[in-house]
Design an enzyme around this catalytic site. Structure first.
Site, mmCIF file in Angstrom:
data_model
loop_
_atom_site.group_PDB
_atom_site.id
_atom_site.type_symbol
_atom_site.label_atom_id
_atom_site.label_comp_id
_atom_site.label_asym_id
_atom_site.label_seq_id
_atom_site.Cartn_x
_atom_site.Cartn_y
_atom_site.Cartn_z
ATOM 1 C CG HIS A 158 -6.287 -45.951 -35.703
ATOM 2 N ND1 HIS A 158 -7.077 -46.499 -34.722
ATOM 3 C CD2 HIS A 158 -5.729 -46.998 -36.354
ATOM 4 C CE1 HIS A 158 -7.003 -47.827 -34.786
ATOM 5 N NE2 HIS A 158 -6.188 -48.158 -35.776
ATOM 6 N NE ARG A 159 -8.915 -38.166 -37.607
ATOM 7 C CZ ARG A 159 -8.998 -37.904 -38.912
ATOM 8 N NH1 ARG A 159 -8.203 -37.018 -39.473
ATOM 9 N NH2 ARG A 159 -9.870 -38.523 -39.674
#
Ligand code: SF4
Lengths: 202, 299
Positions: free
Chosen positions: A37-38
């Site tokens: 996600h990051r």
């Protein structure tokens, strides 16, 4: 009858679903958690898997490499979805993912993202990691292996993977938030009753 | 038995037992989950209990850890002062954890604090965690093994109340922890409460409380009453399995206590998730042993 979703998932497959409904998934389910996600949202890196109409699983599995070089899913249980709350709305927008599977509820940002992108969040029962592993037919690909076993994007072909309990629907309703409000409401009178029976300090 | 052989034998048994408890739940927990499953009338909650039972069967059959989070390994030792391997126990349990990590296999869950590196062995500074009680005049040792998973450890909380807040304050503290942070910790939970004098004494007792059998009662009548009231009260809130609502909330509430300073009430809550992986084993001086937590074990 079992309601089975099939990837690629279309808007019309999800529109009639409500929080609390139970569904199963056949097709592809990709593990995707914190670092993935990051990388997409903060570092703006392109995901190595096309998730349009797809399904992701907040999970860090135990995987075994077999003698023929293929991977075997040993144990795969959901991890706490709330950790991805910060990213999920934008994640849905950028990837077109339709089904997000994890543990526990998610917050208002994800609920908004589900409404905008016609997506749903579903809960797979925590602690049922062997049951989940037996629903994985094959690990077809493993991307971003540099992230280590828990964070690698494992592309799983699954058959009737579930039960998946819809916890945020396409209308943005949030089951776990509703439940928490209900628990808080219920507990006050119960505590009052107990108070009167535990006055041991006289 | 020659000392070296004895050390090896105890290490092997503890490695096997540590790995074993990650795959099969103790008899009391298994029984309680079966009871809760029968009592449940909410169809969604029922289906979750079905999944849990199916998962445990698959874990047993395939010989795999039933939950992927096999936790930080903790040992609670109650050793006789005359137990022959008393001085060797610490090293034995370190090596047993290393062994169990391979046999399980167990997930690597020991991260060195401040260096922030996963050791990859489930051992590290003071890990596995050891808690000691020495029993005078005995030559036996009883060891409780516990897998402290992330989810079930997260709700843990301790505080010191003023006596004016009384046991009413204790009640409120327990309810707050369980209905907020407990919901995400894979209910139905076994709730351990320590009522004592300060934070660390209460916290230790709350952990000891979840090592007690699910249906056991505190020998003090008031404490037993409070266990019952908290259990009934929490069940009435209807958290259900996985926080999805249902007829019950918890597997039970166990309270452990000590005397306290007149001006303080230390209180703490520890929780065990539905996959409450703990085991109890007793060794005699000749290292013959008996598993007390799981019926019909072959290590
Ligand atoms: S709370 Fe317990 S059952 Fe749930 S994921 Fe963590 S260790 Fe497994």
């Amino acid at each position: 009858m079992k309601k089975i979703l099939q990837t690629p998932i279309r808007d019309e497959d999800l529109e009639s679903l409500n929080v609390g409904d139970v569904v199963y998934l056949t097709g592809h389910l990709v593990t995707c958690r914190d670092v993935a996600h990051r990388r997409l949202i903060e570092q703006k890196r392109e995901l190595p898997v096309d998730l349009k109409g797809g399904a992701i699983f907040h999970a860090g599995p135990i995987v075994r490499k077999k003698d023929d070089g293929k991977f075997e899913m040993v144990s795969i249980g959901p991890t706490t979805s709330m950790r991805m709350e910060k990213f999920e709305r934008e994640f849905i927008k950028q990837t077109g993912v339709k089904l997000i599977v994890g543990k526990g509820g998610m917050g208002p940002e994800t609920a908004a993202g589900c409404q905008e992108g016609k997506a749903v969040h579903a809960i797979f029962p925590g602690g049922c990691a062997v049951l989940a592993a037996t629903k994985v037919e094959e690990i077809e690909r493993a991307e971003w292996q540099d992230l280590g076993m828990p964070e690698t994007l494992w592309v799983n072909r699954v058959r009737e993977f579930g039960p998946l309990i819809i916890s945020i629907d396409t209308k943005g309703k949030n089951l776990i938030e509703q439940n928490k409000a209900r628990f808080n409401e219920k507990k006050a009178p119960v505590m009052e009753r107990i108070f009167s029976q535990v006055r041991f300090i006289k | 038995m020659d000392k070296e052989v004895a050390v090896q034998s105890l290490t092997d048994t503890m490695a096997k037992f540590t790995s074993y408890i990650g795959k099969r739940l103790p008899t009391d927990v298994k029984q309680k989950l079966a009871d809760l499953r029968t009592l449940e009338t909410n169809p969604l909650a029922k289906s979750i209990y079905d999944s849990m039972a199916e998962n445990q069967e698959a874990a047993d059959k395939l010989d795999r850890p039933s939950c992927q989070d096999t936790g930080v390994i903790q040992y609670f030792i109650s050793a006789g002062a005359k137990f022959p391997l008393l001085g060797e126990l610490e090293e034995i349990l370190q090596n047993a954890t290393l062994g169990a990590t391979k046999i399980g296999p167990l997930r690597h869950n020991a991260v060195e604090t401040f260096d922030e590196k996963n050791t990859g062995t489930n051992t590290g500074s003071k890990i596995p965690w050891l808690d000691w009680e020495i029993v005078p005049d005995s030559d036996c040792a009883t060891i409780d093994v516990y897998m402290a998973g992330g989810g079930c450890t997260l709700p843990g909380k301790a505080t010191v109340l003023m006596p004016g807040q009384g046991y009413e304050g204790v009640t409120e503290f327990v309810f707050d922890v369980i209905t907020s942070r407990g919901v995400n910790a894979c209910p139905p939970l076994l709730v351990g409460v320590g009522v004592s004098t300060s934070v660390e004494t209460a916290a230790r007792l709350s952990k000891r409380a979840i090592l007690r059998p699910v249906n056991s009662k505190n020998p003090n009548a008031n404490a037993a009453l409070m266990e019952e009231l908290l259990e009934e009260g929490l069940n009435e809130v209807g958290i259900g399995p996985q926080g999805l609502t249902g007829n019950n909330s918890v597997m039970g509430v166990n309270i452990e206590s000590s005397a306290r300073h007149p001006s303080t009430i230390g209180v703490a809550v520890s929780t065990g998730c539905w996959a409450h992986r703990r085991g109890k084993i007793r060794f005699n001086a000749d290292l013959s042993y008996e598993v007390l937590s799981h019926e019909g074990v072959v290590l």
